[in-house]
Design a protein around this motif. Sequence first.
Motif, mmCIF file in Angstrom:
data_model
loop_
_atom_site.group_PDB
_atom_site.id
_atom_site.type_symbol
_atom_site.label_atom_id
_atom_site.label_comp_id
_atom_site.label_asym_id
_atom_site.label_seq_id
_atom_site.Cartn_x
_atom_site.Cartn_y
_atom_site.Cartn_z
ATOM 1 N N TYR A 72 0.867 -1.217 0.004
ATOM 2 C CA TYR A 72 0.087 -0.021 0.115
ATOM 3 C C TYR A 72 1.070 1.139 0.052
ATOM 4 O O TYR A 72 1.961 1.146 0.434
ATOM 5 C CB TYR A 72 -0.867 0.030 1.265
ATOM 6 C CG TYR A 72 -0.379 0.029 2.517
ATOM 7 C CD1 TYR A 72 -0.095 1.283 3.081
ATOM 8 C CD2 TYR A 72 0.084 -0.854 3.233
ATOM 9 C CE1 TYR A 72 0.661 1.418 4.296
ATOM 10 C CE2 TYR A 72 0.657 -0.935 4.431
ATOM 11 C CZ TYR A 72 0.839 0.471 5.158
ATOM 12 O OH TYR A 72 1.348 0.551 6.357
ATOM 13 N N GLN A 98 -2.645 10.631 -5.168
ATOM 14 C CA GLN A 98 -3.358 9.194 -5.589
ATOM 15 C C GLN A 98 -2.775 8.734 -7.043
ATOM 16 O O GLN A 98 -2.520 7.379 -7.067
ATOM 17 C CB GLN A 98 -4.721 9.535 -5.756
ATOM 18 C CG GLN A 98 -5.578 8.271 -5.922
ATOM 19 C CD GLN A 98 -7.144 8.509 -5.989
ATOM 20 O OE1 GLN A 98 -7.702 8.903 -4.960
ATOM 21 N NE2 GLN A 98 -7.817 8.573 -7.338
ATOM 22 N N ALA A 99 -2.493 9.484 -7.834
ATOM 23 C CA ALA A 99 -1.993 9.279 -9.158
ATOM 24 C C ALA A 99 -0.670 8.800 -9.009
ATOM 25 O O ALA A 99 -0.046 7.783 -9.756
ATOM 26 C CB ALA A 99 -2.283 10.425 -10.177
ATOM 27 N N TYR A 102 -0.609 5.404 -7.847
ATOM 28 C CA TYR A 102 -1.030 4.207 -9.022
ATOM 29 C C TYR A 102 -0.227 4.119 -9.861
ATOM 30 O O TYR A 102 0.254 3.166 -10.284
ATOM 31 C CB TYR A 102 -2.306 4.827 -9.305
ATOM 32 C CG TYR A 102 -3.144 4.081 -10.379
ATOM 33 C CD1 TYR A 102 -3.882 3.079 -9.923
ATOM 34 C CD2 TYR A 102 -2.877 3.913 -11.731
ATOM 35 C CE1 TYR A 102 -4.552 2.261 -10.787
ATOM 36 C CE2 TYR A 102 -3.485 3.202 -12.676
ATOM 37 C CZ TYR A 102 -4.382 2.162 -12.025
ATOM 38 O OH TYR A 102 -5.006 1.424 -13.055
ATOM 39 N N ARG A 107 -2.178 -0.202 -5.429
ATOM 40 C CA ARG A 107 -3.847 -0.255 -5.759
ATOM 41 C C ARG A 107 -4.535 -0.009 -4.150
ATOM 42 O O ARG A 107 -5.599 0.044 -4.262
ATOM 43 C CB ARG A 107 -4.168 -1.501 -6.094
ATOM 44 C CG ARG A 107 -3.373 -1.707 -7.715
ATOM 45 C CD ARG A 107 -3.971 -0.654 -8.484
ATOM 46 N NE ARG A 107 -3.291 -0.916 -9.706
ATOM 47 C CZ ARG A 107 -2.162 -0.060 -10.314
ATOM 48 N NH1 ARG A 107 -1.821 0.568 -9.539
ATOM 49 N NH2 ARG A 107 -1.850 -0.452 -11.652
ATOM 50 N N LEU A 109 -4.627 2.860 -1.041
ATOM 51 C CA LEU A 109 -4.098 4.036 -0.573
ATOM 52 C C LEU A 109 -4.667 4.332 0.789
ATOM 53 O O LEU A 109 -5.881 4.222 1.087
ATOM 54 C CB LEU A 109 -4.536 5.343 -1.573
ATOM 55 C CG LEU A 109 -3.904 6.806 -0.983
ATOM 56 C CD1 LEU A 109 -2.172 6.692 -1.138
ATOM 57 C CD2 LEU A 109 -4.537 7.605 -2.232
ATOM 58 N N LYS A 149 -8.619 3.681 0.787
ATOM 59 C CA LYS A 149 -9.207 3.796 -0.775
ATOM 60 C C LYS A 149 -8.572 2.605 -1.564
ATOM 61 O O LYS A 149 -7.406 2.485 -1.787
ATOM 62 C CB LYS A 149 -9.159 5.060 -1.321
ATOM 63 C CG LYS A 149 -9.817 5.084 -2.685
ATOM 64 C CD LYS A 149 -9.797 6.512 -3.151
ATOM 65 C CE LYS A 149 -10.343 6.604 -4.655
ATOM 66 N NZ LYS A 149 -10.223 7.932 -5.327
ATOM 67 N N ARG A 150 -9.309 1.811 -2.363
ATOM 68 C CA ARG A 150 -8.832 0.796 -3.205
ATOM 69 C C ARG A 150 -8.699 1.621 -4.723
ATOM 70 O O ARG A 150 -9.592 2.402 -5.123
ATOM 71 C CB ARG A 150 -9.925 -0.361 -3.621
ATOM 72 C CG ARG A 150 -10.096 -1.110 -2.451
ATOM 73 C CD ARG A 150 -8.707 -1.963 -2.040
ATOM 74 N NE ARG A 150 -8.829 -2.648 -0.686
ATOM 75 C CZ ARG A 150 -8.138 -3.532 -0.169
ATOM 76 N NH1 ARG A 150 -7.072 -3.972 -0.946
ATOM 77 N NH2 ARG A 150 -8.218 -3.846 0.965
ATOM 78 N N LEU A 151 -7.460 1.716 -5.330
ATOM 79 C CA LEU A 151 -7.299 2.524 -6.595
ATOM 80 C C LEU A 151 -7.780 1.438 -7.818
ATOM 81 O O LEU A 151 -6.964 0.274 -7.802
ATOM 82 C CB LEU A 151 -5.854 2.944 -6.470
ATOM 83 C CG LEU A 151 -5.540 3.859 -5.350
ATOM 84 C CD1 LEU A 151 -3.849 4.217 -5.518
ATOM 85 C CD2 LEU A 151 -6.108 4.963 -5.416
#
Length: 152
Positions: A72, A98-99, A102, A107, A109, A149-151
């Motif tokens: 993570y 976030q980006a 990713y 995947r 965060l 959060k799942r990315l």
Amino acid sequence: MPLHIQAEPPDSPIARALIAELDAVLEPLYPPKSRHGYSVEKLIQQEVAFFVAYLDGQPAGCGGVQLFGEEYAELKRMYVRPAFRGQGVGKRLLAHLQAYAYERGLRVLRLETGIFQTEAIGLYQRFGFRRIPPFGPYFEDPVSLCMEKRLA
């Protein structure tokens, strides 16, 4: 000038000033054991990718991402100066962080924040973060909130 986000060393004068402002906000709200923010030195030691958001050429906010292997990524030291809130700085900064995670193959965060950071919590929830039990170095604490959060 539009909003611009750039990588910045955590020990730069601008980054240090933003981190100090964040600490000044958090210190009266939370006991020392409940403040988990990395120092500038630890941000460097832990190789946290750190960014500063500039709005109209003025430093408006900051935030970092620490990668934990392939498991993570964790948001660190996210802050938007009060004068710049409500102008999309937090949204753009969070999207950038976030980006960053990713693009490096992560995947999931995660983050830890204090319960009195209601504006930040609202932003995280709008971005799809959900409450989770404490993870990593965090522990059950009535003034702490962990989110994930799942990315996609």
